[in-house]
Design a protein around this motif. Structure first.
Motif, mmCIF file in Angstrom:
data_model
loop_
_atom_site.group_PDB
_atom_site.id
_atom_site.type_symbol
_atom_site.label_atom_id
_atom_site.label_comp_id
_atom_site.label_asym_id
_atom_site.label_seq_id
_atom_site.Cartn_x
_atom_site.Cartn_y
_atom_site.Cartn_z
ATOM 1 N N SER A 178 0.821 -1.203 0.000
ATOM 2 C CA SER A 178 0.000 0.000 0.000
ATOM 3 C C SER A 178 0.858 1.256 0.000
ATOM 4 O O SER A 178 2.081 1.193 0.122
ATOM 5 N N ILE A 179 0.208 2.422 -0.092
ATOM 6 C CA ILE A 179 0.923 3.688 0.010
ATOM 7 C C ILE A 179 1.558 3.816 1.391
ATOM 8 O O ILE A 179 2.650 4.365 1.536
ATOM 9 N N GLY A 180 0.907 3.267 2.406
ATOM 10 C CA GLY A 180 1.494 3.279 3.741
ATOM 11 C C GLY A 180 2.774 2.470 3.811
ATOM 12 O O GLY A 180 3.737 2.864 4.473
ATOM 13 N N ASP A 181 2.791 1.337 3.103
ATOM 14 C CA ASP A 181 4.015 0.526 3.042
ATOM 15 C C ASP A 181 5.137 1.316 2.377
ATOM 16 O O ASP A 181 6.287 1.283 2.814
ATOM 17 N N LYS A 182 4.804 2.027 1.307
ATOM 18 C CA LYS A 182 5.810 2.812 0.585
ATOM 19 C C LYS A 182 6.392 3.893 1.491
ATOM 20 O O LYS A 182 7.611 4.107 1.524
ATOM 21 N N GLN A 183 5.545 4.569 2.218
ATOM 22 C CA GLN A 183 6.022 5.600 3.141
ATOM 23 C C GLN A 183 6.897 5.002 4.225
ATOM 24 O O GLN A 183 7.923 5.580 4.609
ATOM 25 N N SER A 184 6.503 3.842 4.720
ATOM 26 C CA SER A 184 7.289 3.188 5.766
ATOM 27 C C SER A 184 8.666 2.799 5.257
ATOM 28 O O SER A 184 9.673 2.943 5.970
ATOM 29 N N VAL A 185 8.740 2.299 4.023
ATOM 30 C CA VAL A 185 10.042 1.940 3.446
ATOM 31 C C VAL A 185 10.931 3.169 3.371
ATOM 32 O O VAL A 185 12.121 3.120 3.717
ATOM 33 N N PHE A 186 10.358 4.291 2.940
ATOM 34 C CA PHE A 186 11.167 5.503 2.817
ATOM 35 C C PHE A 186 11.647 5.990 4.178
ATOM 36 O O PHE A 186 12.832 6.314 4.352
ATOM 37 N N THR A 187 10.754 6.060 5.159
ATOM 38 C CA THR A 187 11.160 6.584 6.462
ATOM 39 C C THR A 187 12.156 5.657 7.152
ATOM 40 O O THR A 187 13.060 6.123 7.850
ATOM 41 N N THR A 188 12.007 4.342 6.939
ATOM 42 C CA THR A 188 12.990 3.412 7.504
ATOM 43 C C THR A 188 14.361 3.652 6.892
ATOM 44 O O THR A 188 15.380 3.718 7.597
ATOM 45 N N ALA A 189 14.412 3.803 5.567
ATOM 46 C CA ALA A 189 15.686 4.079 4.908
ATOM 47 C C ALA A 189 16.272 5.399 5.390
ATOM 48 O O ALA A 189 17.477 5.497 5.677
ATOM 49 N N ALA A 190 15.430 6.427 5.512
ATOM 50 C CA ALA A 190 15.918 7.733 5.961
ATOM 51 C C ALA A 190 16.451 7.655 7.382
ATOM 52 O O ALA A 190 17.443 8.306 7.728
ATOM 53 N N HIS A 191 15.813 6.870 8.225
ATOM 54 C CA HIS A 191 16.251 6.697 9.613
ATOM 55 C C HIS A 191 17.615 6.013 9.664
ATOM 56 O O HIS A 191 18.546 6.502 10.317
ATOM 57 N N GLU A 192 17.727 4.887 8.979
ATOM 58 C CA GLU A 192 18.973 4.114 9.067
ATOM 59 C C GLU A 192 20.147 4.823 8.395
ATOM 60 O O GLU A 192 21.288 4.734 8.867
ATOM 61 N N ILE A 193 19.884 5.530 7.313
ATOM 62 C CA ILE A 193 20.976 6.249 6.659
ATOM 63 C C ILE A 193 21.411 7.435 7.508
ATOM 64 O O ILE A 193 22.602 7.779 7.540
ATOM 65 N N ALA A 194 20.506 8.062 8.238
ATOM 66 C CA ALA A 194 20.905 9.124 9.172
ATOM 67 C C ALA A 194 21.888 8.590 10.200
ATOM 68 O O ALA A 194 22.813 9.294 10.627
ATOM 69 N N HIS A 195 21.713 7.350 10.596
ATOM 70 C CA HIS A 195 22.633 6.724 11.552
ATOM 71 C C HIS A 195 24.055 6.595 11.008
ATOM 72 O O HIS A 195 25.001 6.461 11.793
ATOM 73 N N GLN A 196 24.216 6.613 9.698
ATOM 74 C CA GLN A 196 25.568 6.493 9.156
ATOM 75 C C GLN A 196 26.444 7.651 9.627
ATOM 76 O O GLN A 196 27.659 7.534 9.679
ATOM 77 N N TRP A 197 25.795 8.745 10.010
ATOM 78 C CA TRP A 197 26.499 9.874 10.639
ATOM 79 C C TRP A 197 26.270 9.864 12.151
ATOM 80 O O TRP A 197 27.215 9.749 12.917
ATOM 81 N N PHE A 198 24.984 9.978 12.581
ATOM 82 C CA PHE A 198 24.655 9.995 14.005
ATOM 83 C C PHE A 198 24.545 8.553 14.503
ATOM 84 O O PHE A 198 23.488 7.948 14.468
ATOM 85 N N GLY A 199 25.667 8.014 14.952
ATOM 86 C CA GLY A 199 25.690 6.648 15.449
ATOM 87 C C GLY A 199 26.893 5.891 14.940
ATOM 88 O O GLY A 199 27.596 5.240 15.702
ATOM 89 N N ASP A 200 27.156 5.988 13.626
ATOM 90 C CA ASP A 200 28.259 5.232 13.037
ATOM 91 C C ASP A 200 29.531 6.075 12.962
ATOM 92 O O ASP A 200 30.570 5.694 13.508
ATOM 93 N N LEU A 201 29.442 7.220 12.284
ATOM 94 C CA LEU A 201 30.601 8.108 12.196
ATOM 95 C C LEU A 201 30.915 8.723 13.561
ATOM 96 O O LEU A 201 32.068 8.758 13.987
ATOM 97 N N VAL A 202 29.891 9.201 14.238
ATOM 98 C CA VAL A 202 30.021 9.693 15.610
ATOM 99 C C VAL A 202 29.101 8.851 16.479
ATOM 100 O O VAL A 202 27.897 8.769 16.218
ATOM 101 N N THR A 203 29.656 8.215 17.483
ATOM 102 C CA THR A 203 28.933 7.250 18.307
ATOM 103 C C THR A 203 28.894 7.730 19.746
ATOM 104 O O THR A 203 29.860 8.301 20.250
#
Length: 887
Positions: free
Chosen positions: A324-349
């Motif tokens: 559904s459209i809700g699934d699509k939004q969830s996929v995007f927000t999950t990706a945006a969350h985890e990629i943000a961690h590549q800086w906040f969490g991974d690069l700086v922990t």
């Protein structure tokens, strides 16, 4: 890490339902000191580099390992202590800088999760290499090194993955498994020839060993914490895109499924480009993969391993026939969350789990910010701010809450720190602070922090230092400390008088609390934005009390304009009456904020229930879909509260159906060309809500569509499919349940199969619920579905599910990852409406949960007790309102 629990609680609380209770246990505010860093290991040895070789034996569920760890001995010692779980060791030595080996005697402390390498002579300060062979176990739940089995058209397949946050790298390598012990990693894997092997870095060497195994050696990782290391092995496909900066973005899924990750692949590329610009520091690895895995966890849905994000299929793949459209939004927000961690969490922990919110609060905030920027069509009314600010307030208003920056002493406490306060409140506080200092100053502070601490560790105050430089003269640190070092929700009480054609507004800060009506309020310095009737805005910092003068006297004055502030607002009765009269003229985000606050205040007796119900009554058919979602959610919360009182519930349902059914009839069952995503989501919400309220027409149509779908795929279009199946499953008779069961057994898509087994657990019929529980203890659903089935039963039958799980505790323990057990069992009783459940949970906690790890048990018990109390207080007011309106 994308935490399922936090998201679910935030949603429940934002819609006015108190069924989720409080998320967090009480704790004293912790110091903001940058000096003290918790560790459970001696401080006399530090690692700098790991060279690891592993050979998995998937069928035997074991693996062999070889580790060479470059260490620095800081002070003389005759033992090196590191962390390890379920390992045996052999050929253990330490080699000094001159190449001279010294044998080590290894002893294991299972309780402390450590292995001690002891030597006959002390090691003098200096550099050494610790070398050991070892064996370990492959698990069935998503922590450590684990296997996931899934169906395919060619039979069952098994894939291997790792998941180490927060403290499970010690199941894969003997290591200093704490975030402050950063090191670089060389990983080599001997895996069956033909299978794909995935790590944090690209492979630098691949060699066929000639014995059915292929050796893959990955490039050296950047300096990082152990919990970010990743390995995946299986029959995978990989699709890739290249970014403008030359980074290869990839998605990896089981064979034949990679195309279902196309949207996630493109989203990852777009998000990576946005973050490179926002953070001012380029993503430093040569590739960024997102790995889709079948199954699920009770703890998380995705994990930010550096360069190799792990995501369960349901949060990454989109099947055009079912998503559904809700699934699509969830996929995007999950990706945006985890990629943000590549800086906040991974690069700086964060240095230790006390500051976990630096990872999760920021990633949650960045996912919302980035989704609004890159997909503005998903939030055309700007309502996300209201949900962000209110999402964690329900739990934060209980005695069992804790500060955003919290003290963590044990591994289990670290696991419990992944909660609604860390994610939801952390995100809301960031949103408020950014609004307070301005977007440009905020971004400048973030960039300075990231650049200064890259490849290192930090504590919250080191971020605040950079913000203070970027926004001088704002009392920034004081405001930030108020909201991160102490728990709770401020309450801004407003009153006004008219003087010489101007409104004189008096603001007083108290505290919103659910279960402590006589509590002495804490004190915050609260940034407040006031909007006058003419649209002008005034900003003020409420330090205990403040006064504001705005033009005009007759138009409503709105507190918390734009809904960025983390506080509840209590208007005087006269003010609220004026505000209600002009309610339709408010921006949608402010309409939602007013409704959320009124609902929350009414629930604890600070405002009449009639205020919330009157607002719902005046929402017109033409109102924004998001506002109708709010109305439906509020009514669902009241209906849930009335369970067990058939007469009262029937009366309320008559009113609720009369309000909601016409709106659904306007929308109809079928999507129309040009509809917004919010309208599509409102349609499914109304179908679910009307079905839950017992609307006979909706339930009949849901059953008809379910029956027709066997021969007509169009009967269940993607946007309706999950909602319709949910209604059918919840109201299933034995024949329908058997049909769903047959669908689950024959389904070859792992993602759909998981959904069907989840549906089997949702029946209102107690006998069918018992069948689902019994099935959960068999091998049929799959190792990662069974715990979810028991949880699914608990939504409708909490006593049945809780008693069953406790009676079969040894079996159920094997179905729940070790990071979740202290949360899982109490959570099964969370929907209970009888105080007897409190006694059951307490008895369980006393017997099976360490005294230091009872946060979640305390949450659930407090939630049940308070819900029972508030229910008795609220029902007479609801009865009176219904009677007044002839219902």
């Amino acid at each position: 890490m994308r935490c399922i629990l936090a998201s679910a609680i935030a949603l429940a609380l934002s819609t006015g339902s108190f069924a989720a209770a409080a998320q967090s246990a009480a704790a004293q505010p912790v110091s903001a000191s940058m000096d003290a860093v918790t560790t459970q290991l001696p401080r006399n040895v530090r690692p700098s580099h790991y060279t690891i070789e592993v050979t998995p034996h998937a069928e035997a569920m074991t693996f062999d390992g070889k580790a060479r760890i470059d260490i620095e001995v800081l002070e003389a010692t005759n033992a090196v202590v590191l962390q390890a779980i379920d390992m045996t060791f052999a050929n253990s030595i330490v080699i000094n800088a001159k190449g001279k080996p010294m044998l080590a005697k290894v002893s294991v402390d299972a309780q402390a999760q450590t292995a001690t390498f002891a030597f006959d002579k002390p090691l003098a300060p200096g550099n050494y290499v610790l070398s050991t062979d070892y064996t370990g176990k492959i698990g069935t739940q998503a922590n450590g090194f684990f296997a996931l089995d899934y169906p395919t058209a060619n039979g069952k397949q098994r894939a291997l993955y790792t998941q180490f946050e927060n403290s499970d790298a010690r199941r894969f390598i003997p290591s200093w498994d704490e975030p402050n012990f950063k090191a670089t990693f060389d990983l080599t894997v001997n895996a069956p020839t033909g299978q794909m092997v995935v790590g944090n870095m690209p492979a630098k060497d691949v060699k066929d060993l000639g014995n059915g195994l292929t050796r893959t050696t990955f490039a050296t990782s950047p300096k990082m914490s152990t919990y970010l290391l990743f390995l995946g092995v299986g029959d995978f496909d990989r699709a890739t895109l290249n970014t403008d900066d030359g980074v290869e973005v990839g998605v990896i899924a089981q064979k034949g499924k990679a195309e279902q990750a196309r949207f996630a692949l493109e989203a990852s590329r777009d998000v990576l480009r946005e973050y490179n610009e926002y953070f001012g520091v380029k993503y430093p690895l040569p590739k960024l993969d997102n790995i889709a895995a079948p199954g699920r966890s009770q703890f998380f849905s995705a994990m930010e391993n550096w360069g190799a994000i792990f995501t369960f299929e349901y949060a990454l793949l989109l099947d055009p026939a079912t998503s559904s459209i809700g699934d699509k939004q969830s996929v995007f927000t999950t990706a945006a969350h985890e990629i943000a961690h590549q800086w906040f969490g991974d690069l700086v922990t964060m240095r230790w789990w006390d500051d976990l919110w630096l990872n999760e609060g920021f990633a949650t905030w960045m996912e919302g910010r980035t989704t609004r920027k890159l997909h503005p069509e998903w939030d055309t009314s700007g309502v996300d701010a209201a949900f962000t600010s209110r999402g964690a307030m329900g739990g934060d208003a209980y005695a069992t809450t804790h500060p955003v920056v919290q003290h963590v002493a044990t591994v289990e406490q670290a696991s419990q720190a992944f909660d609604g306060i860390t994610y939801g409140k952390g995100s809301a506080v960031i949103s408020m602070l950014e609004d307070y200092v301005g977007e440009d100053a905020w971004r400048s502070g973030v960039r300075s922090y990231i650049s200064k601490h890259a490849y290192g560790n930090a504590v919250t105050d080191e971020l605040w230092q950079e913000m203070e430089k970027a926004a001088p003269g704002k009392q920034f640190v004081q405001v930030a400390h108020d909201f991160t070092l102490q728990p709770g929700v401020p309450l801004i009480k407003a009153s006004q008088v008219c003087v010489d054609g101007k409104t004189q507004l008096a603001l007083e800060q108290g505290e919103f609390t659910v279960d402590r009506p006589n509590k002495t309020p804490l004190r915050w310095r609260v940034p407040v934005t006031v909007r006058a009737g003419d649209g002008s805005e005034v900003r003020v910092l409420v330090d205990g009390k403040a006064s504001v003068s705005v033009p005009g006297c007759n138009a409503p004055v709105l507190i918390n304009a734009g809904q960025k502030g983390y506080f509840r607002t209590q208007y005087s009765p006269a003010q609220f009456k004026t505000l209600s009269a002009g309610f339709s003229k408010l921006p949608v985000v402010d309409q939602m904020g007013v409704m959320m606050d009124a609902s929350a205040l009414a629930a604890v007796g600070l405002q009449p229930e009639s205020d919330t119900l009157d607002l719902a009554m005046q929402v017109p058919m033409s109102a924004a879909p998001e506002l109708w979602q709010m109305v439906a959610g509020s009514m669902g919360g009241i209906d849930d509260m009335l369970k067990g009182n058939d007469k009262r519930q029937a009366a309320f349902r008559k009113f609720a159906l009369a309000k909601l059914a016409p709106k659904f009839e306007q929308l109809g069952w079928n999507t129309r060309a040009g509809e917004s995503s919010s309208t599509k989501q409102l349609r499914t919400s109304l179908i679910g809500m009307l079905g839950g309220l017992g609307d006979a027409k909706v339930l009949a149509e849901a059953r008809r569509r379910f029956a027709a779908a066997a021969t007509d795929p169009q009967a269940l279009p993607p946007d309706l499919r999950r909602t319709v199946l949910g209604l059918v499953a919840r109201n299933a008779d034995a024949a329908t349940w058997d049909k769903l069961h047959a669908m689950a057994k024959t389904e070859k898509s792992a993602m759909l199969r998981d959904q069907y087994y989840g549906l089997l657990a949702r029946s209102k019929d107690k006998a069918l619920a018992q069948r689902a529980l019994d099935m959960a203890l068999t091998d049929e659903p799959g190792a990662t579905n069974s715990a979810g089935m028991i949880s699914g039963v608990s939504w409708e039958h909490p006593d049945l599910a809780f008693d069953f799980a406790v009676a079969h505790r040894e079996q159920v323990d094997k179905l729940v990852d070790s990071t979740s057990r202290a949360r899982y069992y109490p959570g099964l009783g969370g929907a209970a409406r009888d105080l007897k459940m409190v006694d059951k949970i307490k008895a369980f906690a006393d017997n099976y949960i360490a005294a230091t790890s009872r946060r979640d048990a305390e949450q659930v018990m407090a939630g049940i007790q308070t819900r029972v109390k508030l229910r008795a207080q609220r029902m007479p007011q609801i009865d009176a309102w219904l009677k007044q309106h002839g219902i």
